[in-house]
Design a protein around this motif. Sequence first.
Motif, short mmCIF file in Angstrom:
data_model
loop_
_atom_site.label_atom_id
_atom_site.label_comp_id
_atom_site.label_asym_id
_atom_site.label_seq_id
_atom_site.Cartn_x
_atom_site.Cartn_y
_atom_site.Cartn_z
N SER A 147 50.06 -22.79 -59.10
CA SER A 147 50.98 -23.62 -58.32
C SER A 147 50.97 -23.21 -56.86
CB SER A 147 52.39 -23.50 -58.90
OG SER A 147 53.28 -24.36 -58.22
N TYR A 148 50.91 -21.90 -56.59
CA TYR A 148 50.83 -21.45 -55.21
C TYR A 148 49.50 -21.84 -54.58
CZ TYR A 148 55.09 -18.74 -54.49
OH TYR A 148 56.40 -18.37 -54.29
N ALA A 149 48.40 -21.67 -55.33
CA ALA A 149 47.08 -21.92 -54.76
C ALA A 149 46.83 -23.40 -54.52
CB ALA A 149 46.00 -21.36 -55.69
N TRP A 150 47.27 -24.27 -55.44
CA TRP A 150 46.96 -25.70 -55.29
C TRP A 150 48.07 -26.49 -54.59
CZ3 TRP A 150 42.16 -25.85 -55.56
CH2 TRP A 150 41.43 -25.22 -56.56
N PHE A 151 49.31 -25.99 -54.66
CA PHE A 151 50.41 -26.77 -54.07
C PHE A 151 51.26 -25.98 -53.07
CE2 PHE A 151 50.09 -28.18 -58.64
CZ PHE A 151 49.20 -29.22 -58.37
N GLY A 152 51.03 -24.67 -52.97
CA GLY A 152 51.75 -23.87 -52.00
C GLY A 152 53.21 -23.66 -52.31
N LYS A 153 53.58 -23.61 -53.60
CA LYS A 153 54.99 -23.45 -53.94
C LYS A 153 55.14 -22.86 -55.33
CE LYS A 153 55.50 -28.18 -55.77
NZ LYS A 153 56.23 -29.46 -55.61
N GLU A 154 56.36 -22.45 -55.63
CA GLU A 154 56.68 -21.98 -56.97
C GLU A 154 56.58 -23.13 -57.96
OE1 GLU A 154 57.42 -19.05 -58.18
OE2 GLU A 154 58.00 -17.77 -56.50
N PRO A 155 56.29 -22.84 -59.24
CA PRO A 155 56.17 -23.91 -60.24
C PRO A 155 57.49 -24.41 -60.79
CG PRO A 155 55.71 -21.82 -61.27
CD PRO A 155 55.94 -21.52 -59.81
N SER A 156 58.60 -24.01 -60.17
CA SER A 156 59.90 -24.43 -60.69
C SER A 156 60.18 -25.90 -60.44
CB SER A 156 61.01 -23.58 -60.06
OG SER A 156 60.94 -23.65 -58.64
N ARG A 157 59.54 -26.47 -59.44
CA ARG A 157 59.72 -27.90 -59.14
C ARG A 157 58.36 -28.51 -58.87
NH1 ARG A 157 65.11 -28.70 -55.30
NH2 ARG A 157 66.64 -27.86 -56.79
N LEU A 158 57.85 -29.20 -59.87
CA LEU A 158 56.55 -29.86 -59.77
C LEU A 158 56.74 -31.36 -59.91
CD1 LEU A 158 54.47 -27.49 -62.10
CD2 LEU A 158 54.43 -27.52 -59.59
N SER A 159 55.97 -32.09 -59.13
CA SER A 159 55.97 -33.54 -59.31
C SER A 159 55.19 -33.88 -60.58
CB SER A 159 55.32 -34.21 -58.10
OG SER A 159 53.92 -33.94 -58.08
N PRO A 160 55.34 -35.08 -61.14
CA PRO A 160 54.55 -35.46 -62.32
C PRO A 160 53.05 -35.32 -62.09
CG PRO A 160 56.35 -37.00 -62.04
CD PRO A 160 56.37 -36.11 -60.83
N ALA A 161 52.58 -35.68 -60.89
CA ALA A 161 51.14 -35.56 -60.60
C ALA A 161 50.71 -34.10 -60.60
CB ALA A 161 50.83 -36.21 -59.26
N GLU A 162 51.50 -33.24 -60.00
CA GLU A 162 51.17 -31.81 -59.97
C GLU A 162 51.22 -31.20 -61.37
OE1 GLU A 162 53.05 -31.01 -55.47
OE2 GLU A 162 54.24 -30.64 -57.29
N ALA A 163 52.24 -31.54 -62.13
CA ALA A 163 52.36 -31.01 -63.49
C ALA A 163 51.18 -31.44 -64.35
CB ALA A 163 53.68 -31.47 -64.10
N ALA A 164 50.78 -32.70 -64.24
CA ALA A 164 49.67 -33.21 -65.06
C ALA A 164 48.36 -32.52 -64.70
CB ALA A 164 49.54 -34.72 -64.88
N LEU A 165 48.14 -32.25 -63.42
CA LEU A 165 46.92 -31.55 -63.02
C LEU A 165 46.89 -30.15 -63.61
CD1 LEU A 165 44.30 -31.46 -61.38
CD2 LEU A 165 45.65 -30.67 -59.42
N LEU A 166 48.03 -29.46 -63.59
CA LEU A 166 48.08 -28.11 -64.14
C LEU A 166 47.95 -28.09 -65.66
CD1 LEU A 166 50.81 -26.38 -61.92
CD2 LEU A 166 48.33 -26.43 -61.64
N VAL A 167 48.32 -29.17 -66.32
CA VAL A 167 48.08 -29.29 -67.76
C VAL A 167 46.59 -29.46 -68.04
CG1 VAL A 167 48.43 -30.76 -69.79
CG2 VAL A 167 50.38 -30.16 -68.33
N ALA A 168 45.91 -30.22 -67.19
CA ALA A 168 44.50 -30.56 -67.43
C ALA A 168 43.54 -29.43 -67.07
CB ALA A 168 44.15 -31.82 -66.64
#
Length: 689
Positions: free
Chosen positions: A182-203
């Motif tokens: 989450s830090y490397a790809w979005f620059g933030k803690e994983p406590s608040r992810l958008s649906p697009a960000e969450a789906a990418l991290l699932v994949a």
Amino acid sequence: MRLRARSSWRLLGGAAALCVTIAALGLGVETWIARTPMPATLAETATEVRDRNSQLLRAYPVADGIWRMAVRPDQVDAGYRAMLLRYEDKRFYDHGGVDALALLRAAAQAVWQRRVVSGGSTLTMQVARLLEDGSTGRWAGKLRQIRLALALERRLTKAQILELYLVHAPFGGNLEGVRAASYAWFGKEPSRLSPAEAALLVALPQAPEARRPDRAPKPAEMARNRVLARMAAAGVLPVEAAEAAQRARIPRQMRPFPQMAAHLADRVIAETPELARIDLTVEAGLQHRLARLVAQTVARQDARLSAAVLVADHQSGEILASVGSAGYQDDLRQGFVDMTRAARSPGSTLKPLVYGLAFDQGLAHPETMIHDGPIDIDGYAPQNFDGGYRGDLRMRRALQLSLNTPVIRVMQALGPARLMSALRRGGARPQLPGGKPGLAVALGGVGLSLHDLMQVYAGLAAGGQGPRLRVRMEASFERMPRLLSEVSAWHLTDVLRDVPPPAGAPAGVLAYKTGTSYGHRDTWAIGWDGRHVVGVWLGRADGTPVPGAFGAELAAPLLFEAFGRLGTGFAPLPPAPRSALRVATSELPLPLQRFDGGRAGGQPADAVQLAFPPDGAALMLAEDGQVTLRIKGGEAPFLVLANQKPVVTGARRRSIDLPGMERGFSTLVVVDRNGRSDQARVRITRPGE
């Protein structure tokens, strides 16, 4: 192709058959599972330095440069967790480590489609593979994963198993775990992810290298969109939200991990390498704002110029921001050097302390007249910065103008050793190039760091006795020894608040002092309001001169801008203590009206001494409420001050009764006709106490 399909059928069909066999073996399987050799489940995670609100300031990778960061399931976005379980293991909370239905379904799909459609592995089986760093394609590996998954389910809770996945799952390159990703790809803690960000991290963990967004953005986008489509079909996401998320851009590069307060973090890690997490008193938002301010300031200046800023609460001692250089990775400015700790010449920043000590000794008052003119003391003949002289003027004005010859006169009367002692008492660690201090220490002839000066100025700002500066949240409050009396500290505040501010800055809100070292190598500005003390240094890290640099022109504007970044406004400066003597020069006791203690001819050998009471004594008031003083040496008449207020003037006897003394601590000072003085700090009690 046929061989691949046949291999898939054998693998998945064999796994399904194994599940049926395990279920049939009953009690014997439990013994087999109980004897499973267990890998280590406590993996090394990144050392973290956090701010006062637990925000990440800096993290350090584990061995081999792997970014693996500790995280609990409740610290990860609930939407991501829902997607992960639905996509990877929808019966996670129902099975015991192996999902027989999923394995049978995967085997049937492989036979029917003649290719692997779904793997059938549970999250627990994936954790087993990650812990052992094993493969999934061979029968022996799959069997081992099944056995270990069953063992994990019997020894750990579901939450612990999920946490292991969240910490160990691969996300491309040297990234392990959802928090590092989450830090490397979005620059933030994983406590608040958008649906697009969450789906990418699932994949990503399914094919972390083939789907790396920075190297394979199209496969990454396609994989993410497949996750979103399945989530919409399963009702995990509304269709509209899934469609909107599919239009979101894929990150094209890894972001750097946080590196705030980098020098400070390096230092505390070096001091306590055994700790996995260190919480600092620093406030991340302020740290970020000041780091940007420093970078913007030097960008307009010399290419090798660096700067440092420290902010502290002079009531609690907490350091709220520490910027060690203009750029931690700026090689030209030698940004790796922590200039908050480098020993440099403090220039004129020690002058307030010199005057404050003279006030405490009863040698002078802010309204005392002093001469500014040529001076030569055993060959030492300093001049003012501008080469000119002002003649007679008040000490208040001499300090505001930062004149050199008046402060050297005062320094001669005090003695350099007294200043050095005060610096050490105030928490500084002065460095002397020649070993023995001379009069030049008053003008910066001593090595001090910005941190040293901040510690001393925190004492001035807090009424003469401040706290020890601290940077760790767990460190306890510690009050330093008294540096100056409350009255002397207030007089300095009153004098320095009237120093003209830089153009456009508010007047009268800060007490501050600037300084420029010899050869324009260092420029300083240190100031305080009713709550905060801020110190600024600018110069070159290698100590070479910066032509034309002056503290008033370069450092003072940065000081006021730094105060502006605090976001709290200016806290009111303290009112005058009741015992402060606020009169004109003509109303001062005669020995305080003009300073003559620093004449080049030297002082008489028979110095005045306060023979009784000794310093540190506890005195009991006599029945008439008086305290008796005994004076040795010096020349009458004598002036006696209690807490800087004259209580006896023109005394010619050497035994003096002081009337009207109050219980508590008092500083008693005796001054003779030549301006020489001695003092004692005593504690006065009443009978029965």
